[in-house]
Design an enzyme around this catalytic site. Sequence first.
Site, PDB file in Angstrom:
ATOM      1  N   ARG A  59       0.833  -1.212   0.000  1.00 53.28           N
ATOM      2  CA  ARG A  59       0.000   0.000   0.000  1.00 53.28           C
ATOM      3  C   ARG A  59       0.864   1.258   0.000  1.00 53.28           C
ATOM      4  O   ARG A  59       0.475   2.294  -0.535  1.00 53.28           O
ATOM      5  CB  ARG A  59      -0.981   0.008   1.180  1.00 53.28           C
ATOM      6  N   TYR A 112     -16.960  15.194 -15.490  1.00 51.85           N
ATOM      7  CA  TYR A 112     -17.213  13.755 -15.461  1.00 51.85           C
ATOM      8  C   TYR A 112     -18.249  13.481 -14.366  1.00 51.85           C
ATOM      9  O   TYR A 112     -18.096  13.945 -13.228  1.00 51.85           O
ATOM     10  CB  TYR A 112     -15.901  13.011 -15.169  1.00 51.85           C
ATOM     11  N   ASP A 183      -8.367  17.045 -15.288  1.00 52.11           N
ATOM     12  CA  ASP A 183      -8.618  15.666 -15.709  1.00 52.11           C
ATOM     13  C   ASP A 183      -8.232  15.599 -17.186  1.00 52.11           C
ATOM     14  O   ASP A 183      -8.888  16.179 -18.038  1.00 52.11           O
ATOM     15  CB  ASP A 183     -10.106  15.340 -15.487  1.00 52.11           C
ATOM     16  N   LYS A 208      -8.981   4.375 -19.129  1.00 50.49           N
ATOM     17  CA  LYS A 208      -9.320   4.770 -20.498  1.00 50.49           C
ATOM     18  C   LYS A 208      -8.095   4.549 -21.402  1.00 50.49           C
ATOM     19  O   LYS A 208      -7.696   3.434 -21.597  1.00 50.49           O
ATOM     20  CB  LYS A 208      -9.821   6.217 -20.504  1.00 50.49           C
TER      21      LYS A 208
END
Length: 390
Positions: A59, A112, A183, A208
Amino acid sequence: MNNGFAPFEDACLTVAHDESNAYDAVVPPIVQTSLFTFNDYDDMIASYRGEKIRPIYTRGLNPTVRMFEEILAKLEGAQDAIGFASGMSAISSTVLSFVEPGDRIVAVRHLYPDAFRLFGTLLKRMRIEVTYVDGRDEEEVARALPGAKLLYLESPTSWVMETHDIAALAALARRHGVITTIDNSWASPIFQQPLSLGVDLVIHSASKYLGGHSDVVAGVVAGSKELIGRVRSEAYPYLGGKLSPFDAWLLIRGMRTLPIRMKAHEQSALAIARRLQAHEAVEAVCYPGLANQLPNGLSGTSGLFSFIFRDGVDIRAFSDHLKLFKLGVSWGGHESLIVPGNVVLAQKAQPNSAVAFGISPRSVRLHVGLEGTEALWSDLEAAITAASSG
Ligand SMILES: *Cc1c(COP(=O)(O)O)cnc(C)c1O
């Protein structure tokens, strides 16, 4: 990243190269482990004291994830980057690292949808206010900025493809001491490098184009050592949206072909957008590549855009007649997809950004994949014909 070649060639070199050279393998190994062990007590305590930068627990730090972060940072011309388990995790962790109760964010409209919902639900509950602006109107942005903490951009926006003069907006924000985030999922670093335009932090949904094969959900944020350090020390470890080593490995694999995929998406999408624009059944096409001149900072256009049908086209019949274009959300993979605006308008999620941002019920969003321009155009043309008769 300047190797002295054109930006496109630089990007090709960056994604092709593997500096780890592990086992002399051409493909880097996946370090698929949750924890790392120590030689002895002194080794362990030195690591905990931070005298040695080495992985302790995945992590925190994992070599495969780190390799993805370094490649993306190079592509964006950033000092550092952090991978996340999703684009939304990158967005929420980044935003939450820079705002606190009572703060205000200035955001462009048509965000978005899930970013819009994050702002309208969780952030609202934390008394963080969001002012929405038309990012094309610099005066409106300038009026909203004083006293804000963050300017949140997305350009082009992901349904109507509104574009902004990113350099001008980032300069305005800097003047007011406001941190700018963007973004950049639509353009990818191949067609837009916002840090070079004065933006502070660049976010991607790596699900994407970066991944490019529709087999990963992931995200990333890139920027200066200082700002990324703040995300890394504040929100990232505790919200815990860690990118998994296997997904990082898939992203590295996918990014090997990112530059050439982007060129192919652009070529097909541009041809198809032009033919749609000339088609009698189509009222308007929203694709930045159709403008006489690309907006400042954008050097190419990707495969995602929307268009609006004239009255008299049955959008249900159009959707069901398509063979190559599949009905499906998301985009950025090898495959062509459509989403009818009416389907988004039917979504129950609150707040409903589709309603708020006026997505036309006669609009359809296309992702132009890699199947080949002529086959894709035949598919669209046949579906439009079938949906227009009667
Ligand atoms: C998909 C998407 C996101 C969210 O990314 P996830 O990986 O699905 O969490 C954010 N921004 C844009 C523009 C997107 O298309």
